[in-house]
Enzyme design. Sequence first.
Site, PDB file in Angstrom:
ATOM      1  N   HIS A 108      29.467  37.357  35.202  1.00 11.02           N
ATOM      2  CA  HIS A 108      28.718  36.555  36.176  1.00 11.02           C
ATOM      3  C   HIS A 108      29.363  35.183  36.372  1.00 11.02           C
ATOM      4  O   HIS A 108      29.329  34.634  37.478  1.00 11.02           O
ATOM      5  CB  HIS A 108      27.281  36.341  35.687  1.00 11.02           C
ATOM      6  CG  HIS A 108      26.343  37.471  35.954  1.00 11.02           C
ATOM      7  ND1 HIS A 108      25.885  37.783  37.213  1.00 11.02           N
ATOM      8  CD2 HIS A 108      25.754  38.353  35.110  1.00 11.02           C
ATOM      9  CE1 HIS A 108      25.044  38.807  37.132  1.00 11.02           C
ATOM     10  NE2 HIS A 108      24.953  39.174  35.870  1.00 11.02           N
ATOM     11  N   ASP A 115      23.438  41.065  39.687  1.00 13.39           N
ATOM     12  CA  ASP A 115      22.196  41.738  39.323  1.00 13.39           C
ATOM     13  C   ASP A 115      21.496  42.005  40.645  1.00 13.39           C
ATOM     14  O   ASP A 115      21.336  41.083  41.467  1.00 13.39           O
ATOM     15  CB  ASP A 115      21.318  40.857  38.437  1.00 13.39           C
ATOM     16  CG  ASP A 115      21.894  40.668  37.045  1.00 13.39           C
ATOM     17  OD1 ASP A 115      22.814  41.416  36.657  1.00 13.39           O
ATOM     18  OD2 ASP A 115      21.418  39.751  36.337  1.00 13.39           O
ATOM     19  N   GLU A 180      21.385  48.434  31.543  1.00 13.36           N
ATOM     20  CA  GLU A 180      20.666  47.681  32.582  1.00 13.36           C
ATOM     21  C   GLU A 180      20.910  48.352  33.929  1.00 13.36           C
ATOM     22  O   GLU A 180      22.041  48.353  34.420  1.00 13.36           O
ATOM     23  CB  GLU A 180      21.150  46.222  32.656  1.00 13.36           C
ATOM     24  CG  GLU A 180      20.917  45.413  31.403  1.00 13.36           C
ATOM     25  CD  GLU A 180      21.496  44.000  31.493  1.00 13.36           C
ATOM     26  OE1 GLU A 180      22.152  43.675  32.514  1.00 13.36           O
ATOM     27  OE2 GLU A 180      21.304  43.226  30.547  1.00 13.36           O
ATOM     28  N   HIS A 183      22.492  45.747  36.675  1.00 13.50           N
ATOM     29  CA  HIS A 183      23.721  44.957  36.494  1.00 13.50           C
ATOM     30  C   HIS A 183      24.960  45.744  36.909  1.00 13.50           C
ATOM     31  O   HIS A 183      25.145  46.901  36.533  1.00 13.50           O
ATOM     32  CB  HIS A 183      23.872  44.522  35.031  1.00 13.50           C
ATOM     33  CG  HIS A 183      25.123  43.719  34.807  1.00 13.50           C
ATOM     34  ND1 HIS A 183      25.146  42.344  34.886  1.00 13.50           N
ATOM     35  CD2 HIS A 183      26.401  44.107  34.542  1.00 13.50           C
ATOM     36  CE1 HIS A 183      26.388  41.928  34.664  1.00 13.50           C
ATOM     37  NE2 HIS A 183      27.171  42.981  34.466  1.00 13.50           N
TER      38      HIS A 183
END
Length: 200
Positions: A108, A115, A180, A183
């Site tokens: 990120h 996300d 996740e 993500h």
Amino acid sequence: MRCEDIGSHPDFRHLSSLEGVAVDLRYAGTNNFVGRDLYGSLDCAWVHRVAAEAVERAVALLAREAPGHRLLVLDALRPHRVQIQLWDHLDGTELRQYVANPALGSIHSFGMALDATLVDEAGRELDMGSGYDEMVELSHPRLEAQFLASGELTPAQQANRQLLRRALIDAGGFQGIANEWWHFDLLDRKHVREHFTRVE
């Protein structure tokens, strides 16, 4: 590079320049697992231009396969200083698997991760079976078959996750991760850390 200086950097594009994308950066408010605004006056609605091109490919697939649906970006550029805060918040817990160690650096922080979820024609988030940043096994893509079999994940919820993945992985070229559903990284992490600019 400091986040405050990103607007003058040619390698980054603002999310507002991407058609078909909605933005609700959860760390820019209190609706997140820390419970406070982590971005403050920082504008973090940026991605690297390479990631922006990937998002545009994802949006094109959605337009073809699910007209009226849009990609909702929940986090994009995350300054390294904020990554440290997230890591520290989970100190002493078993939940650090959900946050990249700042010693390595989150993708990120290079503008090369997203996300995201999907919203329908009315702007409602699609039901993914668990919430964004819900740090439970039900959020793990690698366990979806198990949860489908047990009924804890419905076929409709699974289909929504698959649509998100078709857009970002199959069309966009992103990669998902095992724990996740929201993500997505672009390119090899080691390559990104060695060849891209980290935003502090």
